[in-house]
Design an enzyme around this catalytic site. Sequence first.
Site, PDB file in Angstrom:
ATOM      1  CG  HIS A   1      -1.992   1.033   1.195  1.00 31.69           C
ATOM      2  ND1 HIS A   1      -3.288   0.813   1.601  1.00 31.69           N
ATOM      3  CD2 HIS A   1      -1.959   2.331   0.801  1.00 31.69           C
ATOM      4  CE1 HIS A   1      -3.995   1.916   1.455  1.00 31.69           C
ATOM      5  NE2 HIS A   1      -3.196   2.855   0.982  1.00 31.69           N
TER       6      HIS A   1
ATOM      7  CG  ASP B   1      -6.713   4.183  -6.236  1.00 30.02           C
ATOM      8  OD1 ASP B   1      -7.172   3.247  -5.575  1.00 30.02           O
ATOM      9  OD2 ASP B   1      -6.845   5.375  -5.928  1.00 30.02           O
TER      10      ASP B   1
ATOM     11  N   GLY C   1     -10.302   7.407  -1.753  1.00 32.10           N
ATOM     12  CA  GLY C   1     -10.889   8.749  -1.712  1.00 32.10           C
ATOM     13  C   GLY C   1     -12.009   8.844  -0.694  1.00 32.10           C
TER      14      GLY C   1
ATOM     15  CD  GLU D   1      -7.881   6.615   4.201  1.00 35.70           C
ATOM     16  OE1 GLU D   1      -8.413   6.345   3.113  1.00 35.70           O
ATOM     17  OE2 GLU D   1      -6.758   7.163   4.298  1.00 35.70           O
TER      18      GLU D   1
ATOM     19  CG  ASP E   1      -1.604   5.665   2.680  1.00 40.59           C
ATOM     20  OD1 ASP E   1      -1.859   5.403   1.496  1.00 40.59           O
ATOM     21  OD2 ASP E   1      -2.438   6.190   3.445  1.00 40.59           O
TER      22      ASP E   1
END
Length: 347
Positions: free
Chosen positions: A21, A146, A178, A208, A286
Amino acid sequence: MDSSGTATDSFIHNLPKVELHVHLEGSVQPATLRELVARRGSPPSDVEQWISTRQTSGYRYATFMEFVEAFKFVATLLATPHDYALAATRLMEQLASQNVRYAEITLSAGVILWKKQSLDAIAEAVLEATRASAGRLNLRVRWIFDAVRQFGLDHALQVVDWAGRYRPHGVVAFGIGGDEARGQAELFPEAFRRARDLGLHTLAHAGETAGPQSVRQAVELLQAERIGHGLTAIQDPTVIALLRERAIPVEVCLTSNVATGLLKRLEDHPLPRLLQENLLVSLHSDDPALFGTCLEDEFARATRAFSLSAPQLVSLCRNAAHASFLPSEERESLAAEIDAVSSAILA
Ligand SMILES: [Zn+2]
């Protein structure tokens, strides 16, 4: 290990690692941003001010949207296929220097379409950069394309088709990220179905910026194979049970969740409880350049905050190998390499 049994920085460094990730755009370091601007001959003042703001804020963002704006700022500086290729090469070098053996890097294909750039040319450039550097760096890389949740289904379907086109050349998966509230899972089953029909793996950032229901929907409605963050899953025992029963891996990004304001302190992260619940958890960086971190730092911070033992760090790496989208024999051999190297160090 030191005398207390805690993993040392050198143990963390030597551990063969797997990064699943990491966003290409969020990995661009200040030196590379300066290089991009200088090459274009544009005045560097905006970039210098932006870098200085990041550094003085300690890479913290007041709100999640402030972080999104920072991500967009970097994405806008990536103006040409060559810029993307340079970013890809630099990220691979950073990963290799941390003993990462395998990485799945996310390209925000949706943002490239939003910028009205040629995704074709950029995909060619990053895939070529990957081929050119993999051998020299002893690092295998696959790509995830993505889509942006809040841009809706048509946008996501375009990203799926591009990912399918480049599947033979190193794209393994389609994902969404998003704003979970403005781009709920119920919009996207068709996109995920088409991705599977094209032979792609699928994953979703979920739990998230929204509650545990978002994780449940990513699993049940989208059949996502992996969950990015899954931070709020811990609020609902039935969602935790769902992740465990279906053996859905959860990609934990500790520093990210604090930097974007979702948690006040690293110590508030549910990582220890996720491990106790026997979920397939792994650690990732990330957007390392936007959060002032790297994969090794994530392991070091987890060790300090939660007193993780060396065997627990090994199992986080092994989980990442098992959660990867490599063919099963390659997953097994990656996990075996992690076991062999860590056993030799711990012996
Ligand atoms: Zn992410």
